[in-house]
Design a protein around this motif. Structure first.
Motif, short mmCIF file in Angstrom:
data_model
loop_
_atom_site.label_atom_id
_atom_site.label_comp_id
_atom_site.label_asym_id
_atom_site.label_seq_id
_atom_site.Cartn_x
_atom_site.Cartn_y
_atom_site.Cartn_z
N THR A 200 -6.27 -2.86 2.07
CA THR A 200 -6.72 -4.23 2.30
C THR A 200 -8.09 -4.48 1.69
OG1 THR A 200 -5.47 -4.25 4.38
CG2 THR A 200 -7.13 -5.96 4.08
N VAL A 201 -9.02 -3.55 1.88
CA VAL A 201 -10.37 -3.71 1.33
C VAL A 201 -10.32 -3.78 -0.19
CG1 VAL A 201 -12.60 -2.58 1.05
CG2 VAL A 201 -11.53 -2.66 3.30
N GLN A 202 -9.56 -2.89 -0.82
CA GLN A 202 -9.52 -2.86 -2.27
C GLN A 202 -8.87 -4.12 -2.84
OE1 GLN A 202 -11.93 -0.36 -2.99
NE2 GLN A 202 -10.68 -0.51 -4.81
N TYR A 203 -7.78 -4.57 -2.24
CA TYR A 203 -7.14 -5.80 -2.69
C TYR A 203 -8.12 -6.97 -2.62
CZ TYR A 203 -2.24 -4.45 -3.32
OH TYR A 203 -1.07 -3.92 -3.79
N LEU A 241 -4.57 -14.41 -0.52
CA LEU A 241 -3.14 -14.48 -0.78
C LEU A 241 -2.46 -13.11 -0.78
CD1 LEU A 241 -2.94 -17.33 -3.45
CD2 LEU A 241 -2.60 -17.45 -0.97
N PRO A 242 -3.00 -12.09 -1.48
CA PRO A 242 -2.34 -10.78 -1.42
C PRO A 242 -2.34 -10.19 -0.02
CG PRO A 242 -3.88 -10.88 -3.26
CD PRO A 242 -4.14 -12.08 -2.42
N PHE A 246 1.16 -9.30 2.61
CA PHE A 246 1.51 -8.03 3.25
C PHE A 246 1.36 -8.07 4.77
CE2 PHE A 246 0.44 -6.58 -1.06
CZ PHE A 246 1.56 -5.81 -1.33
N PHE A 247 0.92 -9.22 5.32
CA PHE A 247 0.66 -9.26 6.76
C PHE A 247 1.92 -9.02 7.58
CE2 PHE A 247 0.34 -11.55 10.80
CZ PHE A 247 -0.77 -10.93 11.34
N ASP A 305 6.92 -13.99 3.61
CA ASP A 305 7.20 -15.17 2.80
C ASP A 305 6.77 -16.45 3.50
OD1 ASP A 305 8.24 -13.59 0.81
OD2 ASP A 305 10.33 -13.84 1.43
N ILE A 306 7.03 -16.54 4.80
CA ILE A 306 6.66 -17.73 5.55
C ILE A 306 5.14 -17.88 5.60
CG2 ILE A 306 6.72 -18.82 7.82
CD1 ILE A 306 9.45 -17.55 8.25
#
Length: 318
Positions: A200-203, A241-242, A246-247, A305-306
């Protein structure tokens, strides 16, 4: 949008059928059966054989599969051969523990990862960014189970800050019960958050660095928009957004994938039950848990997706 959601749910049906076939076949290919572990030098082989006949282990595989899948549709997941309880009862005892632990893990994960990623990306190349990069390197390199064991040794057995196992102290009620539950969840949740922040940090860091060089940011700055407003209203939202994508997988993946964490911390959740079912060849529990984990993975895909369509107005599920 909701029509597409319905279509995705309907598409899950053949996926779950294929999954159920694979799960059933692989479970039958496992060496031994649930009654093999009950054999001792004094056990009468006829008793074990009678149990195998009673539970239909010699029936054709398709009859066993049809009986199993039909019972599932009727809400009957079978009986645990090890715990001598209905599987639904076992799941009811464990699913709450896993859900609350997973929710706390996700809360700590994003509470730690978002600030680290935001400030690391905003002040890239600085001392804070280098410290975060080093932290990511260390947490990515160390195996999770090793880190968990070290934390249990230090904070559970040496400092006695947190309980080393279990989900609640015996005999507590009322508000003390809530505090006890929270204390048992804190250490595994904190440990998970510290280990799982890397991606998460890197993204987030990389997205912010890329966004800083974007045309819309330069345009906003040229119009005199304050730098803090540029980050909060433009860069940060687009950089999420990324993370949003993945959430859904993160949340449902924790519920279905907390096997090692729950086992090492001795936390009585669905992950620990999964390991116990493998060790005892408890087919009823094992197959049910794998089906639930597979279903949660499919739900995670749909949920992501939602969330993406909500976070980014440009994306709509049509």
């Amino acid at each position: 949008m909701w029509k597409t959601v319905l279509k995705r749910f309907l598409l899950m049906i053949p996926q779950l059928v294929i999954l159920s076939l694979l799960v059933f076949i692989l479970a039958k290919l496992m060496p031994g059966d649930p009654f093999s572990g009950q054999i001792t030098p004094t056990t009468d082989p006829k008793q074990i054989e009678a149990l195998r006949i009673k539970y239909g282990f010699y029936d054709p595989w398709y009859q066993q599969y049809w009986r199993w899948i039909t019972n599932i549709f009727h809400g009957d997941f079978g009986t645990s051969y090890t715990f001598k309880l209905p599987v639904s009862t076992l799941l009811a005892q464990r699913v709450g523990n896993t859900f609350w632990l997973s929710l706390l893990c996700v809360t700590f994960l994003y509470a730690l990862a978002l600030p680290l990623g935001i400030f690391s990306g905003r002040y890239s190349g600085g001392k804070f960014d280098k410290a975060v990069t080093f932290y990511n390197f260390v947490t990515y390199a160390i195996p999770g189970f090793i880190f968990y064991l070290i934390m249990i040794l230090v904070f559970g057995y040496t400092l006695h800050w947190f309980p080393a196992s279990g989900s609640v102290d015996a005999g507590v009620t009322g508000f003390a019960y809530v505090i006890s539950r929270l204390r048992h969840m804190l250490l595994p949740a904190i440990c998970y958050a510290m280990i799982a922040t890397t991606g998460t940090v890197q993204y987030l860091r990389n997205e912010i660095i890329d966004a800083k060089a974007s045309d819309y940011v330069r345009t906003a700055r040229s119009k005199g928009v304050p730098i803090d407003k540029v980050y909060t209203h433009h860069i940060f939202r687009n950089s999420l957004l990324p993370i949003a994508a993945f959430f859904g997988f993160t949340l449902t993946g924790l519920i279905s994938g907390s096997v090692f964490m729950e086992t090492i911390f001795g936390y009585p959740g669905m992950g620990k039950l999964f390991i116990e079912a493998i060790q005892s060849r408890d087919y009823s529990v094992l197959t049910t848990l794998i089906m639930i984990f597979g279903f949660m993975t499919l739900v995670g895909s749909l949920l992501s997706d939602i969330i993406m369509s909500i976070v980014d107005p440009r994306i709509r599920i049509e």
